[in-house]
Design an enzyme around this catalytic site. Structure first.
Site, PDB file in Angstrom:
ATOM      1  N   GLY A 147       0.796  -1.229   0.000  1.00 24.96           N
ATOM      2  CA  GLY A 147       0.000   0.000   0.000  1.00 24.96           C
ATOM      3  C   GLY A 147       0.822   1.270   0.000  1.00 24.96           C
ATOM      4  O   GLY A 147       0.287   2.353  -0.217  1.00 24.96           O
TER       5      GLY A 147
ATOM      6  N   CYS B 118     -25.589 -13.219 -21.127  1.00 28.05           N
ATOM      7  CA  CYS B 118     -25.327 -14.526 -20.526  1.00 28.05           C
ATOM      8  C   CYS B 118     -26.165 -14.766 -19.278  1.00 28.05           C
ATOM      9  O   CYS B 118     -26.108 -15.826 -18.677  1.00 28.05           O
ATOM     10  CB  CYS B 118     -23.839 -14.691 -20.201  1.00 28.05           C
ATOM     11  SG  CYS B 118     -23.310 -13.779 -18.736  1.00 28.05           S
TER      12      CYS B 118
ATOM     13  N   CYS C 141     -18.252 -13.274 -19.850  1.00 23.79           N
ATOM     14  CA  CYS C 141     -19.529 -13.383 -20.547  1.00 23.79           C
ATOM     15  C   CYS C 141     -19.461 -14.444 -21.651  1.00 23.79           C
ATOM     16  O   CYS C 141     -20.349 -15.272 -21.796  1.00 23.79           O
ATOM     17  CB  CYS C 141     -19.897 -12.024 -21.140  1.00 23.79           C
ATOM     18  SG  CYS C 141     -21.631 -11.830 -21.579  1.00 23.79           S
TER      19      CYS C 141
END
Lengths: 362, 283
Positions: free
Chosen positions: B29, B241, B269
């Site tokens: 981070g 889908c 998808c």
């Protein structure tokens, strides 16, 4: 649609082909050669070399041709090419005191050793369109003489002898390298100058102008402006001494600025400095003014909150390649982020609407 | 192309970038400054991600690039082609086959596995930037762990709108220490950041910063006890889908403003459609 779910690849190829065609323009018109651009658009070439941070007139001319005359695009091409070049070493510091000057003027002294040389300048031309150029560009030969050789002393040195000029102490600290280290604040003067010399000309000009109009005013005289070629020497380890490897044309501007003294410094003249590749005097003068404005802290001046005094603001926004890239990236698809914003706005509106209905009912 | 080194950058530059990546992985981070290079594509168009990818790619890797979740958006195509030309690596659109995935604005729907690297393109790496424009200040705030300003901003959102009005680039806290910008992914993707099996690397070229999340890092989206973080998406199934668990793009399909919702992750998808999940709108 510029981004159909399929077909992006073909769209890009076709766009590139069309771009190439547009670049060439009408093929009944003769094509521009690199040499023509280098010789006849030399100030554009100079700007591309300066902001591209690469001294190579032929490559700069090629970049201008490829970029269809868009100078920021040409600078970008040069920068991207420059990154790939290996580094053999660094030259010796250039000595602009031995510059073979094509132009050298001082606004502070009527005459001075080395003389005033006007050189090839637009300064006193009347800006009237020369329609004769549309027909033919033949020129009569300008009178010539050899360049002054030997030492051409800097004007600020004369003031220095009287103690009127701020000292510029000799410093052998190796300067930081903006292209090899990330820019971090606070930036010392060497780093600031490095960023300014490749900074966008328009941005630097605007900032410099703002200091003249009172946003961090430090009334500047052009102590000296000189343009000419300077030899570049490099230390060759195998030889044990420095040899000349070529020469570059530079524009150097030293400003002499009013200074009434501060808590730490006596009244004296102070310096602003500009040094840029090629004949680029608007940029060099702008650079000197902005350099001087950024020096408020070391001279013990007040920060009046002017944009040109703010090193973080100036240095993080002066690079046109960074700026243009980020600006233009908003053309890229953002429908994922936009979708999440759509949903948020719809939700907030729904709730605001429901609240109003409820209030009306009450 | 033989004029350029493998993956375009020279070895010294890649080494410098790898050092920044390793430092980033060691301090999850934390934004590591690095000497970003000018790349042959514009700043703001993924130069940070491209430099990170160039530094981690090996000739044996299989590379996937997505932009807004899709493999075929113009900039994804452009970056994929760049590495095909300069590194000659194999490319794929299948998430599970890729070893390095460069992404802009999405995390793939399919969970990533160990051994994969997800490289994010980051425009503004500083989560505090729009609260404090000065880099010198924000770095100080991070080192002192002074994140009060961020909490005040989120609180003001709630008091004004009833919600935290941030829908993408939603700030997170990493291992209880650094507040981090996850890049402009929709907040729907935030829960995938934590405890991920793959390595996550973030590259910001123009801003000259690299940061990282090693595998299985704790990543928490900032919130309040009485206003817990909520990942949101359009409340529809995918029109192609039928998926109800994927992030959806909204398309306008006729002059009357008719709308359709489809998966933003094109690979997800397509795999579902190939497995027989079809809706009325599917081709």
């Amino acid at each position: 649609m510029y981004v159909a779910v399929k077909g992006g690849e073909r769209a890009i190829e076709n766009a590139h082909a069309w771009l190439a065609e547009e670049r060439r323009g009408n093929t009944d018109i003769a094509e521009l050669s690199i040499a023509q651009i280098r010789e006849q658009l030399s100030l554009a070439v100079n700007r591309v070399m300066a902001e591209g941070s690469l001294y190579d007139p032929d490559l700069a001319a090629l970049a201008i041709k490829q970029a269809r005359g868009d100078l920021i695009e040409a600078i970008f091409l040069i920068r991207a090419y420059r990154t790939t070049l290996p580094r053999f070493g660094a030259s010796e510091p250039l000595d602009t005191g031995i510059m073979a000057c094509d132009r050298r003027i001082s606004a502070t002294f009527k005459d001075l050793p080395g003389g005033q040389v006007l050189g090839p300048t637009f300064d006193y031309t009347h800006r009237l369109l020369n329609f004769k150029l549309a027909a033919d560009g033949e020129v009569t030969k300008a009178p010539s003489r050899d360049a002054e050789t030997g030492n051409v002393p800097h004007v600020t040195e004369f003031l220095n002898r009287e103690g009127l000029m701020e000292e510029a102490p000799h410093d052998d600290t190796p300067p930081p390298d903006l292209t090899r280290e990330p820019l971090e604040m606070p930036a010392d003067r060497a780093l600031r100058l490095q960023a300014l010399t490749r900074a966008d000309e328009g941005f630097t000009l605007g900032l410099a102008y703002s200091t003249q109009r009172g946003y961090g005013r430090n009334h500047a005289f052009v102590g000296e402006l000189r343009i000419g070629s300077v030899p570049v020497e490099m230390d060759i380890p195998e030889l044990g001494f420095a040899v000349e490897i070529g020469e570059v044309i530079l524009t150097e501007c030293e400003t002499v600025n009013q200074f009434t003294g501060s808590k730490t410094e006596p009244p004296q003249f102070t310096r602003g400095y500009g040094l840029v590749f090629g004949q680029t005097e608007r940029k060099a003068i702008s650079m000197a003014l902005v350099d001087r404005a950024l020096r408020w802290e070391e001279l013990g001046e007040d920060n009046v909150g002017a944009p040109a005094q703010d090193a973080e603001f100036v240095l993080y926004h002066a690079d046109n390649i960074q700026a243009t890239g980020f600006l233009e990236h908003i053309k890229l698809p953002h429908y994922v982020d936009f979708q999440s914003e759509l949903e948020l706005v719809r939700k907030l509106r729904r709730e605001a609407g429901a609240q109003q209905v409820q209030e009306a009912a009450e | 192309m033989t004029e350029y080194n493998f993956a375009y950058l020279d070895e010294q530059t890649k080494r410098m970038i790898r050092r920044a990546i390793l430092k980033g992985l060691a301090i999850p981070g934390y934004q590591v400054p690095f000497a970003s290079r000018e790349m042959p594509m514009p700043y703001g168009w993924g130069t940070g991600g491209v430099q990170v990818s160039a530094a981690v790619l090996t000739p044996k890797d299989t590379f996937k690039v997505i932009d807004q979740g899709a493999d075929d958006t113009t900039n994804a195509v452009s970056i994929r082609t760049f590495f095909q030309r300069t590194a000659g690596v194999a490319t794929t659109t299948t998430t599970s086959d890729a070893t390095v995935i460069q992404t802009r604005h999405r995390i793939p729907e399919e969970p990533l596995h160990e051994g994969q690297i997800l490289v994010y393109q980051v425009p503004i790496p500083e989560p505090l930037r729009f609260l404090e424009p000065r880099e010198s200040e924000t770095r100080k705030m991070h080192s002192l762990e002074e994140y009060g300003l961020m909490h005040v901003k989120l609180y003001e959102d709630i008091s004004r709108h009833g919600h935290i009005a941030t829908s993408y680039a939603y700030p997170v806290k990493v291992e209880g220490r650094y507040v981090m910008d996850p890049s402009p992914i929709p907040k729907f993707d935030n829960p995938k950041l934590g405890d991920m099996a793959a390595i996550q690397l973030f590259g910001a070229g123009r801003e000259q910063r690299i940061y990282a999340l090693p595998p299985y890092t704790q990543v928490v989206s900032l919130d309040f006890e009485d206003h817990p973080f909520e990942a949101s998406k359009a409340d529809h199934p995918c029109g192609m889908c039928g998926a109800t668990d994927s992030y959806l793009d909204e398309l306008i399909i006729d002059d009357a403003g008719g709308r359709m919702f489809v998966c933003s992750d094109t690979d997800y998808c397509e795999v579902r459609q190939a497995a027989g999940h079809k809706r009325k709108d599917a081709a």
